[in-house]
Design a protein around this motif. Structure first.
Motif, PDB file in Angstrom:
ATOM      1  N   GLU A 184       0.833  -1.206   0.000  1.00  0.00           N
ATOM      2  CA  GLU A 184       0.000   0.000   0.000  1.00  0.00           C
ATOM      3  C   GLU A 184       0.869   1.258   0.000  1.00  0.00           C
ATOM      4  N   ALA A 226       2.056   1.855  -3.523  1.00  0.00           N
ATOM      5  CA  ALA A 226       0.990   2.464  -4.321  1.00  0.00           C
ATOM      6  C   ALA A 226       0.812   3.927  -3.946  1.00  0.00           C
ATOM      7  N   VAL A 275       1.545   6.052  -7.167  1.00  0.00           N
ATOM      8  CA  VAL A 275       0.296   6.406  -7.847  1.00  0.00           C
ATOM      9  C   VAL A 275      -0.095   7.852  -7.576  1.00  0.00           C
ATOM     10  N   PRO A 316       3.465  -2.863 -12.856  1.00  0.00           N
ATOM     11  CA  PRO A 316       2.070  -2.419 -13.002  1.00  0.00           C
ATOM     12  C   PRO A 316       1.553  -1.536 -11.865  1.00  0.00           C
ATOM     13  N   ILE A 317       2.250  -1.487 -10.738  1.00  0.00           N
ATOM     14  CA  ILE A 317       1.807  -0.599  -9.649  1.00  0.00           C
ATOM     15  C   ILE A 317       1.719   0.840 -10.142  1.00  0.00           C
ATOM     16  N   LYS A 360      -1.796   1.797 -11.593  1.00  0.00           N
ATOM     17  CA  LYS A 360      -3.064   1.652 -10.879  1.00  0.00           C
ATOM     18  C   LYS A 360      -3.884   2.937 -11.028  1.00  0.00           C
ATOM     19  N   PRO A 361      -5.142   2.831 -11.406  1.00  0.00           N
ATOM     20  CA  PRO A 361      -5.923   4.052 -11.679  1.00  0.00           C
ATOM     21  C   PRO A 361      -6.185   4.897 -10.441  1.00  0.00           C
ATOM     22  N   ASN A 362      -6.208   4.268  -9.271  1.00  0.00           N
ATOM     23  CA  ASN A 362      -6.474   5.040  -8.060  1.00  0.00           C
ATOM     24  C   ASN A 362      -6.060   4.228  -6.846  1.00  0.00           C
ATOM     25  N   ILE A 363      -6.023   4.880  -5.696  1.00  0.00           N
ATOM     26  CA  ILE A 363      -5.817   4.193  -4.422  1.00  0.00           C
ATOM     27  C   ILE A 363      -6.835   4.728  -3.432  1.00  0.00           C
ATOM     28  N   ARG A 382      -7.074   9.638  -7.372  1.00  0.00           N
ATOM     29  CA  ARG A 382      -6.755   9.154  -8.720  1.00  0.00           C
ATOM     30  C   ARG A 382      -5.252   9.209  -8.967  1.00  0.00           C
ATOM     31  N   ASN A 383      -4.800   8.420  -9.907  1.00  0.00           N
ATOM     32  CA  ASN A 383      -3.396   8.427 -10.318  1.00  0.00           C
ATOM     33  C   ASN A 383      -3.041   9.818 -10.855  1.00  0.00           C
TER      34      ASN A 383
END
Length: 392
Positions: A109, A112, A116, A189-190, A193-196, A204-205
């Motif tokens: 987490e 991200a 992100v 790919p992290i 990620k479109p959002n967290i 959002r990213n």
């Protein structure tokens, strides 16, 4: 002895730089084809510039390496310190994951949060958790940067906060991006990620290039006062991956437009050509004291180069090694480089290995090499051939 070079003429193929007509308004940029390593465009790519948030990409590389080595796991909890919360969290007013102070958060987490949404609290927590202090973690970043060939970079923190000594370059950042994509495909790919969502806050990213319709699938954008707007992006179209770094754009709009323009130009303007097949001898290195006076050099795989679809200019290649090599020589030993250039611009640099074993030569061979090396390789080779004929 000094590096010895042999020139190879490759004819009219070419690559591109600003002199070929394509221009970008950003002060520093580079565009690289991921598969071949061909440099398609560069502009002041070695200029040392504060990396801003892109320092978090270097931070991520160190964390990924720790994950790969099994020293930590994605679910390993790290406690958010008061320092991380105050300097990088909600109280700071900057980009944050909004992790709670003195509470644990899993490494996955936190990654991200840092990659992100550029969370500074997440970056500091990772640095403190793995390095003890952010300063000690920065030394881990520097060691890793040197290991992968980032010769113009120095890191003092994991966030990208302003620091007079923290610098990188477009070329180094592109090298870092390619290294992450190649070495850590499970973790890359992290970045996309479109959002967290953390602590009931969804974000959002921040990498707007992911939504620019150009096939971008990762890495980061950043900004720093008095330095400008940066982007480090990789994109894929029709199976081809490009990596671009644009540094010090004057505005967010210019960053998006120039990064998009470089990628679109790269995808549309080049095609791949094979220069040398795998294991094809591209040159020879002199051998001192061996059963033979030279050994073949080849790349481990095919040597490919991206060239302009519209035709191009002449490019040349040279074999570079420090020699002569000393016998015995083992087949497959990396002893040189193949450098392919367009004019003064080096666009490809490929390791070369020996194509065969060379045993230690006879006493006569070594005597000839010792006595005639100073007279030049051509004289030495003539002498060795003459002595070989006398012994037949």
């Amino acid at each position: 002895m000094a590096a010895l070079t042999g020139l190879l003429f490759l004819g009219a193929m070419g690559t591109a730089n600003a002199a070929d007509g394509f221009q970008t308004s950003v002060p520093s940029a580079i565009l690289v084809d991921y598969d071949t390593g061909s440099i398609l465009f560069e502009k002041d790519a070695d200029k040392r510039i504060a990396p801003a948030t892109l320092a978090k990409v270097m931070m991520a590389d160190v964390v990924f390496a720790q994950l790969r080595a099994g020293k930590i796991a994605l679910d390993t909890p790290l406690v958010v310190s008061v320092n991380a919360w105050r300097r990088g969290g909600g109280p700071s007013g900057g980009a944050a994951m909004f992790a709670e102070v003195n509470k644990p958060a899993p490494v996955g987490e936190l990654l991200a949060g840092a990659l992100v949404v550029s969370g500074n609290d997440a970056a500091i927590t990772l640095a403190e958790g793995l390095g003890g202090t952010e300063s000690q973690f920065a030394q881990m970043m520097n060691a890793q940067a040197q290991a992968i060939g980032m010769t113009n970079s120095e890191f003092h923190n994991a966030t990208g906060f302003a620091d007079a000594g923290q610098v990188s370059s477009a070329r180094d950042l592109a090298t870092l991006a390619a290294h992450i994509i190649r070495t850590f495909p499970d973790y890359y790919p992290i970045f996309a990620k479109p959002n967290i969502e953390w602590n009931r806050i969804k974000q959002r990213n921040r990498n707007v290039m992911l939504d620019a319709g150009i096939g971008a699938d990762g890495l980061q954008v950043g900004w720093l006062k008095d330095v400008g707007y940066h982007a480090l992006v990789s994109a894929v179209q029709n199976g081809q991956r490009l990596v671009v770094a644009t540094l010090s754009a004057r505005s967010e709009k210019e960053r998006v437009e120039e990064t998009r323009k470089l990628l679109e130009w790269g995808f549309q303007s080049f095609r791949q050509r094979q220069i040398f097949a795998a294991d094809k001898e591209v040159g020879r290195a002199q051998v001192f004291g061996g059963a033979q006076s030279s050994v073949g050099l080849a790349a481990r795989g095919p040597v490919n180069l991206l060239t302009p679809r519209s035709g191009g200019e002449r490019v040349s290649a040279r074999v570079v090694y420090t020699g002569p090599l000393r016998a015995p020589v083992t087949k497959g030993a990396e002893v040189g480089r193949l450098e392919i250039s367009r004019g003064p611009v080096k666009v490809l640099d490929v390791p070369l290995v020996t194509t065969e074993d060379v045993a230690v030569g006879s006493l006569m061979d070594r005597a000839i090499d010792g006595g005639l090396t100073l007279m030049g390789d051509s004289v030495r080779d003539l002498a060795r051939r003459a002595m070989a004929k006398l012994h037949k």
